[in-house]
Write a protein that holds these residues in place. Structure first.
Motif, PDB file in Angstrom:
ATOM      1  N   GLY A   9      11.548  -9.186  47.594  1.00 20.06           N
ATOM      2  CA  GLY A   9      10.931 -10.498  47.472  1.00 20.06           C
ATOM      3  C   GLY A   9      11.837 -11.652  47.827  1.00 20.06           C
ATOM      4  O   GLY A   9      11.391 -12.802  47.883  1.00 20.06           O
ATOM      5  N   GLY A  10      13.127 -11.389  48.077  1.00 27.50           N
ATOM      6  CA  GLY A  10      14.069 -12.456  48.400  1.00 27.50           C
ATOM      7  C   GLY A  10      13.953 -12.914  49.844  1.00 27.50           C
ATOM      8  O   GLY A  10      13.222 -12.346  50.656  1.00 27.50           O
ATOM      9  N   ASP A  26       7.474   2.894  57.664  1.00 23.41           N
ATOM     10  CA  ASP A  26       6.749   2.651  56.423  1.00 23.41           C
ATOM     11  C   ASP A  26       7.756   2.083  55.425  1.00 23.41           C
ATOM     12  O   ASP A  26       8.798   2.700  55.187  1.00 23.41           O
ATOM     13  N   VAL A  27       7.447   0.927  54.871  1.00 23.84           N
ATOM     14  CA  VAL A  27       8.397   0.247  53.996  1.00 23.84           C
ATOM     15  C   VAL A  27       7.794   0.071  52.604  1.00 23.84           C
ATOM     16  O   VAL A  27       6.664  -0.394  52.466  1.00 23.84           O
ATOM     17  N   ILE A  28       8.584   0.438  51.594  1.00 18.10           N
ATOM     18  CA  ILE A  28       8.213   0.230  50.199  1.00 18.10           C
ATOM     19  C   ILE A  28       9.160  -0.810  49.629  1.00 18.10           C
ATOM     20  O   ILE A  28      10.370  -0.600  49.579  1.00 18.10           O
ATOM     21  N   GLY A  29       8.610  -1.950  49.228  1.00 23.36           N
ATOM     22  CA  GLY A  29       9.426  -2.974  48.604  1.00 23.36           C
ATOM     23  C   GLY A  29       9.577  -2.707  47.118  1.00 23.36           C
ATOM     24  O   GLY A  29       8.614  -2.330  46.442  1.00 23.36           O
ATOM     25  N   PRO A  38      -0.072  -1.223  48.313  1.00 22.94           N
ATOM     26  CA  PRO A  38       0.626   0.021  48.625  1.00 22.94           C
ATOM     27  C   PRO A  38       2.057  -0.143  49.113  1.00 22.94           C
ATOM     28  O   PRO A  38       2.832   0.806  49.101  1.00 22.94           O
ATOM     29  N   GLY A  39       2.448  -1.338  49.526  1.00 21.53           N
ATOM     30  CA  GLY A  39       3.805  -1.522  50.029  1.00 21.53           C
ATOM     31  C   GLY A  39       4.784  -2.080  49.026  1.00 21.53           C
ATOM     32  O   GLY A  39       5.892  -2.488  49.397  1.00 21.53           O
ATOM     33  N   PHE A  40       4.411  -2.094  47.730  1.00 26.67           N
ATOM     34  CA  PHE A  40       5.295  -2.698  46.739  1.00 26.67           C
ATOM     35  C   PHE A  40       5.232  -1.970  45.409  1.00 26.67           C
ATOM     36  O   PHE A  40       4.150  -1.539  44.981  1.00 26.67           O
ATOM     37  N   VAL A  41       6.409  -1.823  44.769  1.00 26.75           N
ATOM     38  CA  VAL A  41       6.509  -1.250  43.426  1.00 26.75           C
ATOM     39  C   VAL A  41       7.413  -2.156  42.594  1.00 26.75           C
ATOM     40  O   VAL A  41       8.510  -2.518  43.038  1.00 26.75           O
ATOM     41  N   ARG A  42       6.962  -2.523  41.405  1.00 30.06           N
ATOM     42  CA  ARG A  42       7.774  -3.350  40.511  1.00 30.06           C
ATOM     43  C   ARG A  42       8.782  -2.466  39.792  1.00 30.06           C
ATOM     44  O   ARG A  42       8.412  -1.503  39.119  1.00 30.06           O
ATOM     45  N   VAL A  43      10.064  -2.792  39.936  1.00 31.14           N
ATOM     46  CA  VAL A  43      11.137  -1.996  39.337  1.00 31.14           C
ATOM     47  C   VAL A  43      12.191  -2.928  38.754  1.00 31.14           C
ATOM     48  O   VAL A  43      12.577  -3.915  39.380  1.00 31.14           O
ATOM     49  N   ASP A  44      12.679  -2.601  37.564  1.00 30.15           N
ATOM     50  CA  ASP A  44      13.808  -3.289  36.953  1.00 30.15           C
ATOM     51  C   ASP A  44      15.033  -2.410  37.160  1.00 30.15           C
ATOM     52  O   ASP A  44      15.200  -1.377  36.511  1.00 30.15           O
ATOM     53  N   PHE A  45      15.907  -2.810  38.083  1.00 24.87           N
ATOM     54  CA  PHE A  45      17.048  -1.975  38.442  1.00 24.87           C
ATOM     55  C   PHE A  45      18.168  -1.977  37.407  1.00 24.87           C
ATOM     56  O   PHE A  45      19.135  -1.231  37.556  1.00 24.87           O
ATOM     57  N   THR A  46      18.042  -2.781  36.372  1.00 25.78           N
ATOM     58  CA  THR A  46      19.006  -2.665  35.273  1.00 25.78           C
ATOM     59  C   THR A  46      18.726  -1.422  34.440  1.00 25.78           C
ATOM     60  O   THR A  46      19.551  -1.040  33.610  1.00 25.78           O
ATOM     61  N   ASP A  47      17.586  -0.793  34.666  1.00 27.26           N
ATOM     62  CA  ASP A  47      17.182   0.441  33.978  1.00 27.26           C
ATOM     63  C   ASP A  47      17.348   1.603  34.959  1.00 27.26           C
ATOM     64  O   ASP A  47      16.604   1.721  35.931  1.00 27.26           O
ATOM     65  N   TYR A  48      18.349   2.462  34.693  1.00 26.03           N
ATOM     66  CA  TYR A  48      18.606   3.563  35.626  1.00 26.03           C
ATOM     67  C   TYR A  48      17.423   4.527  35.722  1.00 26.03           C
ATOM     68  O   TYR A  48      17.116   5.045  36.807  1.00 26.03           O
ATOM     69  N   GLY A  49      16.743   4.765  34.616  1.00 25.56           N
ATOM     70  CA  GLY A  49      15.598   5.679  34.639  1.00 25.56           C
ATOM     71  C   GLY A  49      14.512   5.199  35.581  1.00 25.56           C
ATOM     72  O   GLY A  49      13.963   5.977  36.370  1.00 25.56           O
ATOM     73  N   GLN A  50      14.185   3.906  35.499  1.00 23.35           N
ATOM     74  CA  GLN A  50      13.207   3.345  36.420  1.00 23.35           C
ATOM     75  C   GLN A  50      13.677   3.491  37.863  1.00 23.35           C
ATOM     76  O   GLN A  50      12.894   3.810  38.770  1.00 23.35           O
ATOM     77  N   THR A  51      14.956   3.219  38.086  1.00 21.91           N
ATOM     78  CA  THR A  51      15.504   3.251  39.444  1.00 21.91           C
ATOM     79  C   THR A  51      15.376   4.639  40.053  1.00 21.91           C
ATOM     80  O   THR A  51      14.854   4.805  41.167  1.00 21.91           O
ATOM     81  N   HIS A  70      19.553  -1.812  50.172  1.00 29.10           N
ATOM     82  CA  HIS A  70      19.794  -2.383  48.839  1.00 29.10           C
ATOM     83  C   HIS A  70      20.189  -3.845  48.968  1.00 29.10           C
ATOM     84  O   HIS A  70      21.312  -4.169  49.371  1.00 29.10           O
ATOM     85  N   LEU A  71      19.255  -4.739  48.615  1.00 32.00           N
ATOM     86  CA  LEU A  71      19.498  -6.175  48.674  1.00 32.00           C
ATOM     87  C   LEU A  71      19.398  -6.849  47.309  1.00 32.00           C
ATOM     88  O   LEU A  71      19.755  -8.013  47.170  1.00 32.00           O
ATOM     89  N   ALA A  72      18.903  -6.146  46.297  1.00 29.94           N
ATOM     90  CA  ALA A  72      18.650  -6.750  44.991  1.00 29.94           C
ATOM     91  C   ALA A  72      19.947  -7.182  44.316  1.00 29.94           C
ATOM     92  O   ALA A  72      20.905  -6.408  44.239  1.00 29.94           O
ATOM     93  N   ALA A  73      19.959  -8.420  43.826  1.00 27.16           N
ATOM     94  CA  ALA A  73      21.136  -8.936  43.115  1.00 27.16           C
ATOM     95  C   ALA A  73      20.837 -10.337  42.608  1.00 27.16           C
ATOM     96  O   ALA A  73      19.946 -11.021  43.129  1.00 27.16           O
ATOM     97  N   LEU A  74      21.609 -10.777  41.623  1.00 28.84           N
ATOM     98  CA  LEU A  74      21.701 -12.203  41.356  1.00 28.84           C
ATOM     99  C   LEU A  74      22.460 -12.791  42.545  1.00 28.84           C
ATOM    100  O   LEU A  74      23.585 -12.370  42.821  1.00 28.84           O
ATOM    101  N   PRO A  75      21.906 -13.743  43.297  1.00 29.79           N
ATOM    102  CA  PRO A  75      22.451 -14.080  44.618  1.00 29.79           C
ATOM    103  C   PRO A  75      23.685 -14.966  44.641  1.00 29.79           C
ATOM    104  O   PRO A  75      24.369 -15.032  45.669  1.00 29.79           O
TER     105      PRO A  75
END
Length: 276
Positions: A9-10, A26-29, A38-51, A70-75
């Motif tokens: 989303g960034g 095919d891209v999954i955000g 279908p092209g997006f899944v909500r994930v909290d990467f601070t949770d290893y199980g979800q990841t 891998h682009l997710a981060a506090l920017p």
């Protein structure tokens, strides 16, 4: 390929998703927020199980990934306390890289940053343009990127087919940000970035090229526009900002003072957008 993009989303994430889809992938955000579908899944990467679960497969979304961006981060620093910036970003990157390893994803591109190499460059670098061999973190965001690069350099050896490319992005500018170049004749403009910038769409191109040219092992690439964000010749800027610092004899008139030669020579990167 089926490619997962964390931080989809960034500013850079959106451009990367678009670039990869235009190339037929095919891209999954994956992000905390995004468009339902279908092209997006909500994930909290601070949770290893979800990841890990998200990478192994998500019902009605995908059954496994061929590659990961891998682009997710506090920017930047300043959004949260400094230690939190470091803790969050390093932990998230470990979760992502280790989960990718466990899920059998062998082709990975990860966002690093110019902040791993001297930002805000109060101390002169050893030579100009600054290449990938120079590392000097001066804040917790940059320190996190140094740690993440070191971690990737170790994890890549845990499977002989794994490829990880760390892309040291400079300031990413989208189409709405071009009005900032009205200051291009000001020698203090982008001083802390050595005058550099990258269009989000060209940053996405660098990601696509790193994926397409992946080979086993770990590599670091600077990602900036090959020409600076200033209308002042680069050699003049180098003398003004860092008098006495060696400058490459073949430096182009407006060539970026953060070297993009490796990106261009090894991955064939040619920028498609220029503020000029």
């Amino acid at each position: 390929m089926i490619i997962g993009v964390t931080g989809s989303g960034g500013k850079l994430g959106r451009a990367t998703v678009a670039e990869l889809r235009e190339r037929g992938h095919d891209v999954i955000g994956f992000d905390l927020t995004g468009p339902a579908g279908p092209g997006f899944v909500r994930v909290d990467f601070t949770d290893y199980g979800q990841t890990l679960d998200a990478f192994l497969g998500v019902t009605a979304r995908h059954d496994g990934l061929d590659a990961l961006v891998h682009l997710a981060a506090l920017p930047v620093n300043g959004l949260v306390p400094d230690a939190t910036t470091f803790d969050n970003n390093v932990s998230v990157s470990f979760h992502v890289l280790f989960a990718a390893h466990r899920a059998g994803i062998r082709r990975i591109v990860s966002a690093s940053s110019i902040t791993a190499m001297g930002f805000p460059f109060d101390v002169a670098p050893p030579a100009l343009p600054v290449d990938e061999s120079y590392t000097q973190a001066n804040n917790t965001y940059g320190l996190g990127k140094v740690v993440e690069e070191a971690m990737a350099g170790q994890l890549v050896s845990w499977h002989p087919e794994t490829s990880i490319a760390a892309l040291r992005f400079t300031n990413v500018v989208d189409e709405a940000g071009y009005d900032t170049f009205e200051r291009a004749s000001d020698p203090d403009y982008r001083r802390d970035l050595l005058g550099t910038w990258i269009d989000a769409r060209d940053g996405a191109l660098a990601v696509a090229l790193a994926l397409a040219n992946a080979r086993p092992g770990f590599e670091v690439y600077n990602v900036a526009a090959p020409e600076s964000g200033l209308s002042i010749p680069s050699r003049e800027l180098a003398q003004r900002w860092f008098p006495g610092t060696p400058v490459a004899e073949d430096l182009g008139e407006f060539e970026s003072l953060v070297s993009t030669r490796k990106l261009r020579e090894q991955l064939g990167f040619v920028a498609r957008h220029d503020w000029r």
